[in-house]
Design an enzyme around this catalytic site. Structure first.
Site, PDB file in Angstrom:
ATOM      1  N   SER A 164      -7.314  -2.801  -2.607  1.00 27.24           N
ATOM      2  CA  SER A 164      -8.311  -2.083  -3.404  1.00 27.24           C
ATOM      3  C   SER A 164      -7.807  -2.053  -4.837  1.00 27.24           C
ATOM      4  CB  SER A 164      -8.435  -0.642  -2.892  1.00 27.24           C
ATOM      5  OG  SER A 164      -9.098   0.170  -3.846  1.00 27.24           O
ATOM      6  N   TYR A 177      -5.453   7.609   0.404  1.00 25.16           N
ATOM      7  CA  TYR A 177      -6.029   6.252   0.288  1.00 25.16           C
ATOM      8  C   TYR A 177      -5.284   5.427  -0.764  1.00 25.16           C
ATOM      9  CZ  TYR A 177      -9.645   2.636  -0.192  1.00 25.16           C
ATOM     10  OH  TYR A 177     -10.324   1.429  -0.232  1.00 25.16           O
TER      11      TYR A 177
HETATM   12  P1  NAD Z   1     -16.747   0.093   6.061  1.00 26.83           P
HETATM   13  O1  NAD Z   1     -16.586   1.533   6.413  1.00 26.83           O
HETATM   14  O2  NAD Z   1     -18.093  -0.509   6.022  1.00 26.83           O
HETATM   15  O3  NAD Z   1     -15.846  -0.801   7.007  1.00 26.83           O
HETATM   16  C1  NAD Z   1     -14.586  -0.418   7.484  1.00 26.83           C
HETATM   17  C2  NAD Z   1     -14.397  -1.023   8.852  1.00 26.83           C
HETATM   18  O4  NAD Z   1     -13.092  -0.690   9.353  1.00 26.83           O
HETATM   19  C3  NAD Z   1     -15.406  -0.468   9.876  1.00 26.83           C
HETATM   20  O5  NAD Z   1     -15.861  -1.532  10.688  1.00 26.83           O
HETATM   21  C4  NAD Z   1     -14.567   0.509  10.684  1.00 26.83           C
HETATM   22  O6  NAD Z   1     -15.058   0.726  11.994  1.00 26.83           O
HETATM   23  C5  NAD Z   1     -13.257  -0.245  10.683  1.00 26.83           C
HETATM   24  N1  NAD Z   1     -12.133   0.583  11.143  1.00 26.83           N
HETATM   25  C6  NAD Z   1     -11.806   1.833  10.744  1.00 26.83           C
HETATM   26  N2  NAD Z   1     -10.742   2.260  11.446  1.00 26.83           N
HETATM   27  C7  NAD Z   1     -10.388   1.254  12.284  1.00 26.83           C
HETATM   28  C8  NAD Z   1      -9.382   1.093  13.262  1.00 26.83           C
HETATM   29  N3  NAD Z   1      -8.499   2.069  13.525  1.00 26.83           N
HETATM   30  N4  NAD Z   1      -9.313  -0.080  13.951  1.00 26.83           N
HETATM   31  C9  NAD Z   1     -10.203  -1.071  13.711  1.00 26.83           C
HETATM   32  N5  NAD Z   1     -11.191  -0.971  12.800  1.00 26.83           N
HETATM   33  C10 NAD Z   1     -11.273   0.181  12.104  1.00 26.83           C
HETATM   34  O7  NAD Z   1     -16.027  -0.056   4.642  1.00 26.83           O
HETATM   35  P2  NAD Z   1     -15.729  -1.350   3.747  1.00 26.83           P
HETATM   36  O8  NAD Z   1     -16.046  -0.969   2.362  1.00 26.83           O
HETATM   37  O9  NAD Z   1     -16.334  -2.574   4.317  1.00 26.83           O
HETATM   38  O10 NAD Z   1     -14.139  -1.396   3.874  1.00 26.83           O
HETATM   39  C11 NAD Z   1     -13.428  -2.556   4.275  1.00 26.83           C
HETATM   40  C12 NAD Z   1     -12.087  -2.597   3.558  1.00 26.83           C
HETATM   41  O11 NAD Z   1     -12.318  -2.790   2.154  1.00 26.83           O
HETATM   42  C13 NAD Z   1     -11.250  -1.332   3.679  1.00 26.83           C
HETATM   43  O12 NAD Z   1      -9.888  -1.674   3.852  1.00 26.83           O
HETATM   44  C14 NAD Z   1     -11.456  -0.646   2.343  1.00 26.83           C
HETATM   45  O13 NAD Z   1     -10.379   0.187   1.991  1.00 26.83           O
HETATM   46  C15 NAD Z   1     -11.569  -1.852   1.433  1.00 26.83           C
HETATM   47  N6  NAD Z   1     -12.217  -1.575   0.140  1.00 26.83           N
HETATM   48  C16 NAD Z   1     -13.532  -1.273   0.071  1.00 26.83           C
HETATM   49  C17 NAD Z   1     -14.101  -1.029  -1.189  1.00 26.83           C
HETATM   50  C18 NAD Z   1     -15.564  -0.710  -1.372  1.00 26.83           C
HETATM   51  O14 NAD Z   1     -15.959  -0.436  -2.514  1.00 26.83           O
HETATM   52  N7  NAD Z   1     -16.383  -0.744  -0.365  1.00 26.83           N
HETATM   53  C19 NAD Z   1     -13.306  -1.068  -2.334  1.00 26.83           C
HETATM   54  C20 NAD Z   1     -11.960  -1.369  -2.216  1.00 26.83           C
HETATM   55  C21 NAD Z   1     -11.425  -1.625  -0.965  1.00 26.83           C
END
Ligand code: NAD
Length: 279
Positions: A164, A177
């Site tokens: 991130s 986080y």
């Molecule tokens: P999201 O909530 O749509 O997806 C997260 C996924 O991780 C979900 O499918 C959830 O069920 C899964 N998950 C959570 N705990 C878990 C576990 N213990 N075992 C297996 N799966 C698990 O959110 P996203 O935005 O798609 O996030 C994906 C990644 O991207 C994350 O690591 C997040 O930190 C990172 N990220 C997202 C953003 C953003 O703006 N959306 C920005 C920076 C980083």
């Protein structure tokens, strides 16, 4: 969940990752979902990991299978050692090997610092950091067992850690986080250094603000979106496909010489936009 401004998908060459086997964690939602689909579009067979929401995972599997590649949904909690070992073993048994790991699963449990419980701190570290450690360790064992297969890829394996912008931008109210992502950065760089001689490429993607369920509050009203855009010089909120395409490129031999890098995919969020005027 993809935004109309998101990057086009039909530009991905269908043979870029042909014959490769990819595991994407947390692939039934958001960035993981888009990444699993894009890897399938690029010709990889894909395991769609999920911890809850089998139906969504099966939908992703169906979409990937429509590209003529193989896909399956595997349930596992990435923070549980036994489940991660079992998931990787099952993938090797059913798909033959693992070539690409996208360690994507992640979550937030936000609170002001003095209200944050140990459980909130621990949960985020367990999933976001320890989960990536466990998945990377098990995938690496398989990369080392198999070695390089030149017809498949120049590398023995590729690991992409989903980090991130908060691996470098402090984030008040989200100390768990931001700490987890800071940890991901150093874990990724250390693994890259340790594993490069074995022809394993470890890299990270640092997304900025991407429209997914994890940060719905930040974009689902016009006011919230306006606030958010102040932080994004490129003046649009990201789509999951923006990240998925970076993952496809990093996983492919096009970027074979990229080792230990973080690719910021953030519309310029890390460019200190507050300094664009004045400063
Ligand atoms: P999201 O909530 O749509 O997806 C997260 C996924 O991780 C979900 O499918 C959830 O069920 C899964 N998950 C959570 N705990 C878990 C576990 N213990 N075992 C297996 N799966 C698990 O959110 P996203 O935005 O798609 O996030 C994906 C990644 O991207 C994350 O690591 C997040 O930190 C990172 N990220 C997202 C953003 C953003 O703006 N959306 C920005 C920076 C980083």
């Amino acid at each position: 969940m993809s935004s109309p401004e998101g990057a086009p998908q039909d530009v991905i060459p269908g043979n870029l990752l042909k014959g490769q086997k990819a595991l994407v964690t947390g692939a039934n939602s958001g960035i993981g979902r888009a990444t699993a689909i894009a890897l399938g579009r690029a010709g990889a067979d894909v395991v769609v990991n999920y911890v809850a929401g089998r139906e969504e995972a099966e939908k992703v599997v169906g979409e990937i299978a429509s590209f003529g590649v193989r896909a399956a949904a595997y349930e596992a909690d990435v923070s549980d050692e036994e489940q991660v070992v079992a998931m990787t073993d099952r993938m090797v048994k059913e798909f033959g090997t693992v070539d690409i790991l996208v360690a994507n699963a992640g979550l937030q449990r936000d609170a002001p610092f003095t209200d944050m419980t140990l459980a909130q701190w621990q949960k985020v570290l367990d999933v976001n950091l320890t989960g990536q450690f466990l998945c990377a360790r098990e995938a690496t064992k398989e990369f080392l067992r198999r070695g390089v297969v030149p017809e498949v890829s120049r590398a023995a394996g590729k690991i992409i850690c989903m980090s991130s912008v908060h691996q470098i931008i402090p984030w008040a109210g989200h100390v768990n986080y931001a700490s987890s992502k800071g940890g991901v950065q150093m874990m990724m760089e250390t693994l890259a250094q340790e594993l490069a001689p074995k022809k394993i490429r470890v890299n990270a993607i640092a997304p900025g603000a991407i429209k997914t369920p994890i940060n719905r509050d930040a974009w689902d009203t016009p006011e919230a979106q306006q606030d958010l855009l102040r932080l994004i010089p490129y003046d649009r909120v990201g789509a999951p496909e923006d990240i998925a395409h970076a993952a496809v490129a990093l996983a492919s031999d096009l970027l074979d010489y990229v080792v230990g890098a973080t690719l910021y995919v953030d519309g310029g969020m890390t460019l200190f936009p507050g300094f664009a005027t004045g400063g």
